[in-house]
Design an enzyme around this catalytic site. Structure first.
Site, PDB file in Angstrom:
ATOM      1  N   ASP A 119     -45.177  -2.570   8.893  1.00 32.72           N
ATOM      2  CA  ASP A 119     -44.636  -3.539   9.854  1.00 32.72           C
ATOM      3  C   ASP A 119     -45.694  -3.914  10.893  1.00 32.72           C
ATOM      4  O   ASP A 119     -46.518  -3.084  11.268  1.00 32.72           O
ATOM      5  CB  ASP A 119     -43.402  -2.912  10.538  1.00 32.72           C
ATOM      6  CG  ASP A 119     -42.586  -3.947  11.290  1.00 32.72           C
ATOM      7  OD1 ASP A 119     -42.774  -5.160  11.067  1.00 32.72           O
ATOM      8  OD2 ASP A 119     -41.755  -3.538  12.124  1.00 32.72           O
ATOM      9  N   ASN A 172     -36.084  -9.996   4.450  1.00 31.60           N
ATOM     10  CA  ASN A 172     -37.291 -10.805   4.725  1.00 31.60           C
ATOM     11  C   ASN A 172     -37.282 -12.136   3.974  1.00 31.60           C
ATOM     12  O   ASN A 172     -37.916 -13.095   4.397  1.00 31.60           O
ATOM     13  CB  ASN A 172     -38.577 -10.078   4.271  1.00 31.60           C
ATOM     14  CG  ASN A 172     -38.915  -8.847   5.069  1.00 31.60           C
ATOM     15  OD1 ASN A 172     -39.542  -7.928   4.554  1.00 31.60           O
ATOM     16  ND2 ASN A 172     -38.521  -8.804   6.326  1.00 31.60           N
TER      17      ASN A 172
HETATM   18  C1  FPP Z   1     -43.428  -6.851   8.125  1.00 33.80           C
HETATM   19  O1  FPP Z   1     -44.200  -7.288   9.233  1.00 33.80           O
HETATM   20  C2  FPP Z   1     -44.220  -7.054   6.935  1.00 33.80           C
HETATM   21  C3  FPP Z   1     -43.864  -7.851   5.888  1.00 33.80           C
HETATM   22  C4  FPP Z   1     -42.608  -8.599   5.850  1.00 33.80           C
HETATM   23  C5  FPP Z   1     -44.781  -8.038   4.737  1.00 33.80           C
HETATM   24  C6  FPP Z   1     -45.560  -6.803   4.331  1.00 33.80           C
HETATM   25  C7  FPP Z   1     -46.569  -7.192   3.358  1.00 33.80           C
HETATM   26  C8  FPP Z   1     -47.844  -6.796   3.356  1.00 33.80           C
HETATM   27  C9  FPP Z   1     -48.395  -5.811   4.312  1.00 33.80           C
HETATM   28  C10 FPP Z   1     -48.778  -7.306   2.306  1.00 33.80           C
HETATM   29  C11 FPP Z   1     -48.838  -6.346   1.152  1.00 33.80           C
HETATM   30  C12 FPP Z   1     -49.710  -6.916   0.120  1.00 33.80           C
HETATM   31  C13 FPP Z   1     -49.669  -6.585  -1.165  1.00 33.80           C
HETATM   32  C14 FPP Z   1     -50.635  -7.207  -2.077  1.00 33.80           C
HETATM   33  C15 FPP Z   1     -48.698  -5.623  -1.723  1.00 33.80           C
HETATM   34  P1  FPP Z   1     -43.649  -8.486  10.106  1.00 33.80           P
HETATM   35  O2  FPP Z   1     -44.085  -9.763   9.492  1.00 33.80           O
HETATM   36  O3  FPP Z   1     -42.175  -8.359  10.254  1.00 33.80           O
HETATM   37  O4  FPP Z   1     -44.386  -8.250  11.459  1.00 33.80           O
HETATM   38  P2  FPP Z   1     -43.768  -8.467  12.897  1.00 33.80           P
HETATM   39  O5  FPP Z   1     -42.666  -7.442  13.054  1.00 33.80           O
HETATM   40  O6  FPP Z   1     -44.935  -8.171  13.788  1.00 33.80           O
HETATM   41  O7  FPP Z   1     -43.298  -9.872  12.982  1.00 33.80           O
END
Ligand code: FPP
Length: 234
Positions: free
Chosen positions: A15, A63
């Site tokens: 996250d 998501n």
């Molecule tokens: C949550 O952070 C993260 C996600 C919804 C996506 C996670 C995906 C990756 C780390 C990429 C992985 C890549 C591969 C190739 C498997 P957020 O967007 O909710 O962050 P925030 O809480 O700061 O808004």
């Protein structure tokens, strides 16, 4: 750290990509791209540390309701990753995908199936990616499969036990989760591996996922090694 104190199965909630990007005035999708690079580095670190199973929460069912542009950027990122999984076979690692994979384009699903098949006989770590995954929907799906398989009555040789139920989950054949690490400062489980992590230890860090490094992983594992797991006993 001695292997005796290593968790067998680690779950990682990655996250903080969005906030990492916002702090830099970048679009969220660039935060995910950076998160993708860190994912690769952490997979390598897990292999080097001799972990056996690591499940990464890369996309939750919730998501998928984010703006189309962000979801499409994530799907593209996963798809690109699937084109370059040589390091997995080079490192004797199995890839596995769990979740509502029918959400993804057919070509991406095919790449996931091919990647699972190509790495199935590797004997090292299992790297599991949870994509369009939700713990509650996984449980509902398991229950409905059991109901339909036993529509004509439960066979006398089958019993509804915890062990048999787990065989209907996406994680069939994988051990329960020992440790869940969540980056990004929130302290919740967000529908991640609800059944499998029932007795897991939790480690929360404020570090945003794109800033998470090998040393942070080592700190989390060190913290786990200090814990006294009682599984409800004394
Ligand atoms: C949550 O952070 C993260 C996600 C919804 C996506 C996670 C995906 C990756 C780390 C990429 C992985 C890549 C591969 C190739 C498997 P957020 O967007 O909710 O962050 P925030 O809480 O700061 O808004």
């Amino acid at each position: 750290m001695s292997n005796a104190k290593l968790p067998v199965h680690v779950g990682i909630i990655m996250d903080g990509n969005g906030r990492w990007a916002k702090k830099r005035g970048l679009p969220r999708k660039l935060g995910h791209r950076e998160g993708g690079k860190v994912f690769r580095k952490i997979v390598e670190a897990c292999i080097d540390l001799d972990l056996q199973y690591v499940t990464f929460y890369a996309l939750s069912t919730e998501n998928t309701s984010r703006p189309k542009e962000e979801v499409e950027a994530l799907v593209k990122l996963f798809d690109e990753y699937l084109d370059d999984i040589r390091e997995m076979s080079d490192k004797n690692t199995r890839l596995r995908f769990i979740g509502g994979l029918e959400f993804f384009p057919k070509t991406t699903c095919k790449k996931m199936q091919d990647a699972e098949t190509a790495t199935a006989s590797n004997t090292g770590m299992t790297c599991c990616l949870a994509l369009n995954y939700g713990g509650r929907s996984e449980i509902i799906r398991a229950v409905s499969q059991i109901i339909s398989e036993h529509a004509t009555g439960i066979s006398p040789t089958w019993e509804l036990s915890e062990e048999n139920f787990a065989n209907y989950l996406y994680t069939r054949g994988m051990p329960n989760v020992d440790l869940v690490i969540r980056t990004g400062g929130e302290r919740r489980i967000s529908n991640f591996l609800l059944w499998q992590a029932a007795y897991a230890e939790y480690y929360f860090t404020d570090v945003l996922w794109p800033d998470f490094g090998k040393e942070n992983l080592a700190t989390a594992l060190g913290d786990y090694a200090e814990r006294n797991r009682r599984f409800g006993g004394l």
